[in-house]
Structures are given as structure tokens and as C-alpha cells.
Design a protein around this motif. Structure first.
Motif, PDB file in Angstrom:
ATOM      1  N   GLU A   1       0.851  -1.185   0.000  1.00 30.01           N
ATOM      2  CA  GLU A   1       0.000   0.000   0.000  1.00 30.01           C
ATOM      3  C   GLU A   1       0.893   1.244   0.000  1.00 30.01           C
ATOM      4  O   GLU A   1       1.782   1.378   0.830  1.00 30.01           O
ATOM      5  CB  GLU A   1      -0.903  -0.005   1.226  1.00 30.01           C
ATOM      6  N   MET A   2       0.638   2.168  -0.916  1.00 28.40           N
ATOM      7  CA  MET A   2       1.476   3.349  -1.043  1.00 28.40           C
ATOM      8  C   MET A   2       1.322   4.294   0.149  1.00 28.40           C
ATOM      9  O   MET A   2       2.280   4.933   0.569  1.00 28.40           O
ATOM     10  CB  MET A   2       1.146   4.103  -2.337  1.00 28.40           C
ATOM     11  N   THR A   3       0.121   4.404   0.693  1.00 30.51           N
ATOM     12  CA  THR A   3      -0.074   5.322   1.818  1.00 30.51           C
ATOM     13  C   THR A   3       0.567   4.799   3.085  1.00 30.51           C
ATOM     14  O   THR A   3       0.806   5.569   4.017  1.00 30.51           O
ATOM     15  CB  THR A   3      -1.571   5.563   2.071  1.00 30.51           C
ATOM     16  N   LEU A   4       0.848   3.509   3.139  1.00 27.52           N
ATOM     17  CA  LEU A   4       1.490   2.939   4.325  1.00 27.52           C
ATOM     18  C   LEU A   4       2.901   3.475   4.504  1.00 27.52           C
ATOM     19  O   LEU A   4       3.389   3.600   5.625  1.00 27.52           O
ATOM     20  CB  LEU A   4       1.511   1.408   4.236  1.00 27.52           C
ATOM     21  N   THR A   5       3.571   3.850   3.437  1.00 28.52           N
ATOM     22  CA  THR A   5       4.906   4.428   3.568  1.00 28.52           C
ATOM     23  C   THR A   5       4.847   5.929   3.815  1.00 28.52           C
ATOM     24  O   THR A   5       5.707   6.476   4.488  1.00 28.52           O
ATOM     25  CB  THR A   5       5.741   4.175   2.301  1.00 28.52           C
ATOM     26  N   PHE A   6       3.828   6.577   3.283  1.00 27.26           N
ATOM     27  CA  PHE A   6       3.763   8.042   3.353  1.00 27.26           C
ATOM     28  C   PHE A   6       3.314   8.547   4.716  1.00 27.26           C
ATOM     29  O   PHE A   6       3.929   9.453   5.287  1.00 27.26           O
ATOM     30  CB  PHE A   6       2.824   8.561   2.260  1.00 27.26           C
ATOM     31  N   VAL A   7       2.255   7.989   5.253  1.00 25.25           N
ATOM     32  CA  VAL A   7       1.657   8.517   6.482  1.00 25.25           C
ATOM     33  C   VAL A   7       2.580   8.373   7.696  1.00 25.25           C
ATOM     34  O   VAL A   7       2.792   9.350   8.425  1.00 25.25           O
ATOM     35  CB  VAL A   7       0.270   7.887   6.712  1.00 25.25           C
ATOM     36  N   PRO A   8       3.170   7.200   7.968  1.00 22.52           N
ATOM     37  CA  PRO A   8       4.076   7.128   9.131  1.00 22.52           C
ATOM     38  C   PRO A   8       5.311   8.007   8.989  1.00 22.52           C
ATOM     39  O   PRO A   8       5.774   8.610   9.963  1.00 22.52           O
ATOM     40  CB  PRO A   8       4.474   5.652   9.197  1.00 22.52           C
ATOM     41  N   LYS A   9       5.821   8.100   7.778  1.00 26.59           N
ATOM     42  CA  LYS A   9       6.992   8.936   7.560  1.00 26.59           C
ATOM     43  C   LYS A   9       6.661  10.409   7.788  1.00 26.59           C
ATOM     44  O   LYS A   9       7.429  11.131   8.418  1.00 26.59           O
ATOM     45  CB  LYS A   9       7.530   8.725   6.146  1.00 26.59           C
ATOM     46  N   LEU A  10       5.516  10.846   7.305  1.00 22.41           N
ATOM     47  CA  LEU A  10       5.091  12.227   7.508  1.00 22.41           C
ATOM     48  C   LEU A  10       4.859  12.515   8.989  1.00 22.41           C
ATOM     49  O   LEU A  10       5.277  13.553   9.497  1.00 22.41           O
ATOM     50  CB  LEU A  10       3.826  12.516   6.705  1.00 22.41           C
ATOM     51  N   ALA A  11       4.234  11.585   9.690  1.00 19.53           N
ATOM     52  CA  ALA A  11       3.990  11.773  11.123  1.00 19.53           C
ATOM     53  C   ALA A  11       5.303  11.851  11.894  1.00 19.53           C
ATOM     54  O   ALA A  11       5.461  12.696  12.785  1.00 19.53           O
ATOM     55  CB  ALA A  11       3.127  10.637  11.654  1.00 19.53           C
ATOM     56  N   ALA A  12       6.252  10.991  11.573  1.00 22.42           N
ATOM     57  CA  ALA A  12       7.548  11.006  12.259  1.00 22.42           C
ATOM     58  C   ALA A  12       8.305  12.296  11.970  1.00 22.42           C
ATOM     59  O   ALA A  12       8.934  12.870  12.865  1.00 22.42           O
ATOM     60  CB  ALA A  12       8.374   9.793  11.840  1.00 22.42           C
ATOM     61  N   ILE A  13       8.243  12.773  10.741  1.00 21.33           N
ATOM     62  CA  ILE A  13       8.920  14.018  10.385  1.00 21.33           C
ATOM     63  C   ILE A  13       8.316  15.196  11.145  1.00 21.33           C
ATOM     64  O   ILE A  13       9.045  16.066  11.646  1.00 21.33           O
ATOM     65  CB  ILE A  13       8.863  14.240   8.855  1.00 21.33           C
ATOM     66  N   ILE A  14       7.000  15.230  11.261  1.00 19.77           N
ATOM     67  CA  ILE A  14       6.347  16.322  11.992  1.00 19.77           C
ATOM     68  C   ILE A  14       6.737  16.291  13.462  1.00 19.77           C
ATOM     69  O   ILE A  14       7.039  17.335  14.060  1.00 19.77           O
ATOM     70  CB  ILE A  14       4.821  16.251  11.806  1.00 19.77           C
ATOM     71  N   VAL A  15       6.769  15.098  14.062  1.00 22.36           N
ATOM     72  CA  VAL A  15       7.140  14.981  15.480  1.00 22.36           C
ATOM     73  C   VAL A  15       8.582  15.419  15.703  1.00 22.36           C
ATOM     74  O   VAL A  15       8.890  16.169  16.633  1.00 22.36           O
ATOM     75  CB  VAL A  15       6.909  13.535  15.979  1.00 22.36           C
ATOM     76  N   VAL A  16       9.484  14.976  14.847  1.00 19.51           N
ATOM     77  CA  VAL A  16      10.894  15.340  15.005  1.00 19.51           C
ATOM     78  C   VAL A  16      11.106  16.826  14.729  1.00 19.51           C
ATOM     79  O   VAL A  16      11.892  17.476  15.420  1.00 19.51           O
ATOM     80  CB  VAL A  16      11.788  14.466  14.090  1.00 19.51           C
ATOM     81  N   PHE A  17      10.396  17.363  13.760  1.00 20.38           N
ATOM     82  CA  PHE A  17      10.507  18.802  13.492  1.00 20.38           C
ATOM     83  C   PHE A  17      10.048  19.600  14.710  1.00 20.38           C
ATOM     84  O   PHE A  17      10.690  20.567  15.102  1.00 20.38           O
ATOM     85  CB  PHE A  17       9.675  19.171  12.263  1.00 20.38           C
ATOM     86  N   TRP A  18       8.953  19.191  15.301  1.00 19.50           N
ATOM     87  CA  TRP A  18       8.445  19.880  16.485  1.00 19.50           C
ATOM     88  C   TRP A  18       9.424  19.747  17.652  1.00 19.50           C
ATOM     89  O   TRP A  18       9.649  20.697  18.393  1.00 19.50           O
ATOM     90  CB  TRP A  18       7.076  19.316  16.867  1.00 19.50           C
ATOM     91  N   ALA A  19      10.027  18.566  17.808  1.00 20.44           N
ATOM     92  CA  ALA A  19      10.949  18.329  18.928  1.00 20.44           C
ATOM     93  C   ALA A  19      12.271  19.066  18.763  1.00 20.44           C
ATOM     94  O   ALA A  19      12.883  19.478  19.752  1.00 20.44           O
ATOM     95  CB  ALA A  19      11.198  16.830  19.088  1.00 20.44           C
ATOM     96  N   THR A  20      12.734  19.243  17.551  1.00 22.06           N
ATOM     97  CA  THR A  20      14.042  19.863  17.318  1.00 22.06           C
ATOM     98  C   THR A  20      13.946  21.311  16.849  1.00 22.06           C
ATOM     99  O   THR A  20      14.951  21.882  16.426  1.00 22.06           O
ATOM    100  CB  THR A  20      14.849  19.056  16.285  1.00 22.06           C
ATOM    101  N   MET A  21      12.760  21.882  16.919  1.00 23.60           N
ATOM    102  CA  MET A  21      12.589  23.258  16.453  1.00 23.60           C
ATOM    103  C   MET A  21      13.459  24.238  17.245  1.00 23.60           C
ATOM    104  O   MET A  21      14.027  25.166  16.679  1.00 23.60           O
ATOM    105  CB  MET A  21      11.125  23.668  16.546  1.00 23.60           C
TER     106      MET A  21
END
Length: 88
Positions: free
Chosen positions: A46-66
Motif C-alpha cells: 500500500e502506497m499510503t502505508l509508507t507516506f503517512v508514518p513517515k510524515l507523522a515522524a517528520i512532523i514529530v521530530v521537526f516539532w521536537a528539534t525546532m
């Protein structure tokens, strides 16, 4: 400003960009590998299976390292660019 100073400032700016983007890119790589392994083991393609977790992890790390990224960019601006602008 000479060419040597310009290229040195450009090199430092590129290095600051690399340092600031490393946490986000590392997490995206790690999550991509984990999801890819999960997809290979379960045969779910499933293509969305790779996109959604990666996007969520990027948002969390961006927020944590801002704060780290803001501090790094602010230090570069205050120690490198402001003295050049002021002519010191």
C-alpha cells in the motif's frame, strides 16, 4: 567583501543547513526502512502505508528539534552574518 569571504560564508551556511536537516532526514530514513521491512515481511504493498508514518515522524521530530534549529540558525546569523552586515 572578497570572493574568498563570500565563499566561506556560503560554505558555513550550507553546513548549518546540513546540521539543521540531519535529525529530520535521519528519522525519515529510519522510518522508511522500518516500514519497507514491514511491507516486505507482510506482502502489503500500500502506497499510503509508507507516506503517512513517515510524515507523522517528520512532523514529530521537526516539532521536537525546532528549538535546536532556531538556536543554530540564530547563532549563525549573530556570529557570522551580522558582523558582515555591520561592517566589522
Amino acid at each position: 567583501m572578497t570572493d574568498a569571504v563570500f565563499f566561506d560564508i556560503l560554505r558555513q551556511g550550507l553546513w548549518v543547513a546540513v546540521v539543521m536537516s540531519t535529525p529530520i532526514l535521519a528519522v525519515a530514513l529510519l522510518v522508511g526502512l522500518v516500514v519497507g521491512l514491514f511491507q516486505a515481511l507482510t506482502s502489503i504493498q500500500e502506497m499510503t502505508l509508507t507516506f503517512v508514518p513517515k510524515l507523522a515522524a517528520i512532523i514529530v521530530v521537526f516539532w521536537a528539534t525546532m528549538g535546536f534549529m532556531t538556536q543554530t540558525l540564530g547563532n549563525f546569523f549573530q556570529t557570522t552574518l551580522l558582523p558582515l552586515i555591520a561592517g566589522v
